[in-house]
Design an enzyme around this catalytic site. Structure first.
Site, PDB file in Angstrom:
ATOM      1  N   LYS A 191       0.853  -1.187   0.000  1.00  0.00           N
ATOM      2  CA  LYS A 191       0.000   0.000   0.000  1.00  0.00           C
ATOM      3  C   LYS A 191       0.886   1.233   0.000  1.00  0.00           C
ATOM      4  CE  LYS A 191      -1.776   2.818   2.883  1.00  0.00           C
ATOM      5  NZ  LYS A 191      -1.822   4.051   2.056  1.00  0.00           N
ATOM      6  N   GLU A 266      10.289   2.121  10.345  1.00  0.00           N
ATOM      7  CA  GLU A 266      11.240   3.217  10.182  1.00  0.00           C
ATOM      8  C   GLU A 266      10.418   4.492  10.291  1.00  0.00           C
ATOM      9  OE1 GLU A 266      13.680   5.527   6.775  1.00  0.00           O
ATOM     10  OE2 GLU A 266      13.428   3.364   6.460  1.00  0.00           O
ATOM     11  N   CYS A 300      13.538  11.279   6.496  1.00  0.00           N
ATOM     12  CA  CYS A 300      13.596  10.898   7.906  1.00  0.00           C
ATOM     13  C   CYS A 300      14.983  11.107   8.486  1.00  0.00           C
ATOM     14  CB  CYS A 300      13.155   9.456   8.074  1.00  0.00           C
ATOM     15  SG  CYS A 300      14.147   8.275   7.137  1.00  0.00           S
ATOM     16  N   GLU A 399       9.130  16.953  14.697  1.00  0.00           N
ATOM     17  CA  GLU A 399       9.554  16.729  13.321  1.00  0.00           C
ATOM     18  C   GLU A 399       8.748  17.620  12.381  1.00  0.00           C
ATOM     19  OE1 GLU A 399      10.817  12.967  10.600  1.00  0.00           O
ATOM     20  OE2 GLU A 399       8.820  12.869  11.491  1.00  0.00           O
TER      21      GLU A 399
END
Length: 505
Positions: A191, A266, A300, A399
């Site tokens: 997906k 992750e 990331c 973040e």
């Protein structure tokens, strides 16, 4: 015709198929619309115009894909490692042959600049080649001897797995997850992120054209709350490999708990680049810039916190600000562009909201801090540097996932370490110093899954990739990937007639 105009014309040709025919799901080797006929629209961040109508998969579509992956599993798992190796190399060859198409589609779908996306397809091919070469040894284990017994370990593929990939560099990250799963002998339900679904379709086509059997790789588009939830809850899916936000990772763990699903995450990062006064400051500045402003800051592993020794803080941040101010923001297909438009208006708003948060917290905008009027009128944001910040500010803790860097001074090694570790994340860290003993001390205590010393993020594929704390669970890369996609089995052989206790007689 300018190079940009030439590239736009090429992109339009590559995108025409999606505009005209949409993006169906791919299940059991067939193009399948969503069971309820639903579609959603994907737009380009360049001009916010529609690129394609995409099949909106939900629970029924995930169920069909999971059953297809389950039906294909036994034969694929029994396919020899050498055969899987040959097939995955053919996939890599086909990726290279279509590298321009992949790059141009990805640029228009994500807003990432061609400067970086031109290499993304080739990196994806490298991922397939790396794990292809390891497929023949994926089941290998150890021989462990003791008195009267020899133990032999082996690994077997875990079964159908779910792969959920993000929108920032979707093609490369899909290959990073899918190649080891296929090499291990697993089948897949993939997906992709709803913001950037196009290159996932190219990738599954490439694999099937290279000879991958029907049903081994299934693609279902959709949203996290429907397709994603159904995938993480499905009993035939034995594991979930996910790249994305930490909050979503937590939800996936909860959703997979009833089926005891194995997970590999992750997740997010608020990664520090720590610069001591004895470092090569020119190289450190260039590396800090690269790791926050390349890929639009939407990565990331970006170095979104700049921790600088106080004695050089003003001079160093002035250098970074001056260089950042010269970075070209523009159309992603312009060969000179470094920063293209951010992925979507929703994300652009998030990033600009953080700029206002930084202002309100009292930080100084040394450069950037504004929306840019770029070609097409899309989601362009200037590379931004905050100075005068501290580690308690939200811009230092949360973040942002955009081209925004927060610079904080430190007085000594102890304070640098405390600042670096004082966040919920622990994905990467970047240390710049000429003192090798300090480097050993510091990296030993830095809370991060990956650390680079006197370097930006230079990946070596056999090494483990992953984070600690809220940045993830598990490791990718080398043999670590097989540890996730495979079960380890031990078989004990008696070599002597050892004494067996007699019961009942």
């Amino acid at each position: 015709m300018s190079k940009l105009a030439e590239n736009i014309a090429k992109a339009e040709r590559y995108l025409a198929r999606f505009t005209q025919h949409g993006v169906p799901n791919r299940i059991g080797g067939e193009d399948i619309p969503a069971a309820d006929g639903a579609v959603f629209e994907t737009i380009s961040p360049v001009d916010l115009k529609p690129l394609a109508k995409v099949s909106h998969g939900k629970a029924a579509d995930i169920d069909r894909a999971a059953k297809a992956a389950h039906a294909a599993f036994a034969q694929w798992a029994e396919t020899s490692g050498e055969a899987r190796k040959a097939l995955l190399h053919r996939v890599a060859d086909a990726i290279v042959a279509r590298a321009e198409e992949i790059a141009f589609v990805e640029c228009m779908d994500t807003g990432q600049s061609l400067k970086f996306m031109a290499k993304a397809a080739l990196r994806g091919a490298e991922n397939f080649r790396f794990f292809a070469d390891r497929a023949p040894e994926a089941r290998d284990g150890k021989s462990l001897r003791t008195d009267g017994q020899v133990n032999m370990t082996t690994r077997v593929p875990i079964g159908p797995v779910g792969i959920i990939t993000p929108w920032n560099t979707p093609f490369m990250l899909s290959t990073w997850k899918i190649a080891p799963a296929l090499a291990a002998g697993c089948t897949i339900v993939h997906k992709p992120a709803e913001f950037s679904p196009l290159t996932a379709r190219l990738l599954v086509e490439i694999a099937e054209e290279a000879g991958l059997p029907k049903g081994v790789w299934n693609l279902v588009n959709g949203f996290g709350e429907d397709a994603g939830k159904a995938l993480t809850e499905h009993p035939l899916v034995k594991a979930i490999g996910f790249v994305g936000e930490s909050r979503t990772g937590s939800m996936i763990m909860k959703q997979g708990a009833d089926t005891l699903k194995r997970v590999h995450f992750e997740l997010g990062g608020k990664n520090p680049v720590i610069v001591f006064a004895d470092a090569d400051l020119d190289r450190a500045a260039d590396a800090a810039l690269f790791m926050i402003y390349s890929l639009n800051g939407e990565r990331c592993t970006s170095s979104s916190r700049l921790l600088v020794e106080a004695s050089i803080y003003d001079k160093f941040t002035a250098t970074v600000a001056e260089k950042a101010g010269r970075i070209k923001v523009g159309h992603p297909l312009d060969p000179e562009t470094v920063i293209g438009p951010l992925i979507h208006p929703v994300h652009e708003k998030k990033v600009l909201d953080y700029v206002e948060i930084g202002r309100s917290e009292g930080a100084t905008i040394a450069t950037g801090g504004r929306k840019v009027d770029g070609p097409g009128g899309g989601c362009y944001v200037a590379p931004t540097l905050f100075t005068g910040a501290n580690n308690q500010m939200r811009i230092a803790q949360e973040e942002i996932f955009g081209p925004v860097l927060t610079a904080i001074p430190f007085k000594d090694e102890a304070e640098a370490l405390a600042l670096a570790n004082d966040v919920q994340y622990g994905l990467t860290g970047y240390l710049w110093t000429a003192d090798v003993t300090r480097a050993f001390r510091f990296t030993d205590r830095l809370q991060a899954g990956m650390i680079w010393v006197n370097s930006e993020n230079v990946r070596h594929l056999p090494t483990p990739f992953g984070g600690v704390k809220s940045s993830g669970i598990g490791r990718d890369g080398g043999d670590w990937s097989f540890d996730f996609y495979m079960e380890t089995k031990n078989v004990a052989f008696a070599t002597t007639a050892h004494k067996i206790q007699k019961l009942g007689g």
